[in-house]
Scaffold this motif. Sequence first.
Motif, short mmCIF file in Angstrom:
data_model
loop_
_atom_site.label_atom_id
_atom_site.label_comp_id
_atom_site.label_asym_id
_atom_site.label_seq_id
_atom_site.Cartn_x
_atom_site.Cartn_y
_atom_site.Cartn_z
N LEU A 1 -0.41 6.28 -6.44
CA LEU A 1 -1.10 5.92 -7.68
C LEU A 1 -2.58 5.61 -7.46
CD1 LEU A 1 1.61 3.49 -9.13
CD2 LEU A 1 1.32 5.93 -9.62
N LEU A 2 -3.01 5.55 -6.21
CA LEU A 2 -4.37 5.14 -5.90
C LEU A 2 -5.32 6.33 -5.77
CD1 LEU A 2 -3.54 2.46 -3.16
CD2 LEU A 2 -3.92 2.07 -5.60
N GLU B 1 2.33 1.88 -3.42
CA GLU B 1 1.39 2.25 -4.49
C GLU B 1 0.46 3.40 -4.12
OE1 GLU B 1 -0.68 -1.36 -5.25
OE2 GLU B 1 1.02 -2.33 -6.28
N GLU B 2 0.61 3.94 -2.92
CA GLU B 2 -0.33 4.94 -2.43
C GLU B 2 -0.50 6.13 -3.37
OE1 GLU B 2 -1.21 7.47 1.68
OE2 GLU B 2 0.70 6.41 1.40
N TYR C 1 0.82 -1.21 0.00
CA TYR C 1 0.00 0.00 0.00
C TYR C 1 0.86 1.26 0.00
CZ TYR C 1 -3.05 3.69 1.74
OH TYR C 1 -3.73 4.88 1.90
#
Length: 208
Positions: free
Chosen positions: A77-78, A74-75, A71
């Motif tokens: 990109l979310l 990739e945070e 998480y």
Amino acid sequence: MKTRGLLLILQFVLVTYSLSAQKWGYMDMEYVTSKMPEYQKAQTELDKFSERWAKEIQDKYTEIDRLQRLYQAEEVLLTDEMKRKRQQEIADKEREAKDYNNKIFGFEGMLFQKKKEIIKPITDQVYKAVERVCRQRRLDILLDKSSDFVIIYSNPVHDYTDYVIEELGLGTEEKEKNTKPATNSVNTPTTKTPATNTPANKVTKPKQ
């Protein structure tokens, strides 16, 4: 005032005399159970359950750690909605791991129940043997020197460990002495250092 003082002194003397009149002894429960093959087998079985459950819980926390690192990576990109879902997923798994840990190692959890199932019937045999020894030797009190009760000094003449072992039909063996007791006419079992089996796992478990 003098009369009251005399009564208190008399009461103290009577209580002291009553305690001193009681016949007492001690034993070593850990040493007794170390002589019981069925107890050692049951303890090994219990250790296996404990280690298996501890690994299952550790695996859950390993998965949680993986999800948290993923998480964080990739945070950026979310979307906000995706972030909420991922955070909720992690929170759910943390709660699941905590609940499972309590279910296994918590108060009267599965480990406690398993111990009652496989260990208690064996220790009940010991307690029955202890009761018979106390009746035969006319003991009022028998202490367990391997428990939390601290015995700073004990005369080996009061050690009834071998009598309990004999009552269980395990036979007696001469135990190594840390110190030589004074010579007397009573058969005096000696002290020893018992082996202990302690389950090793990565999860901290509360005392049962």
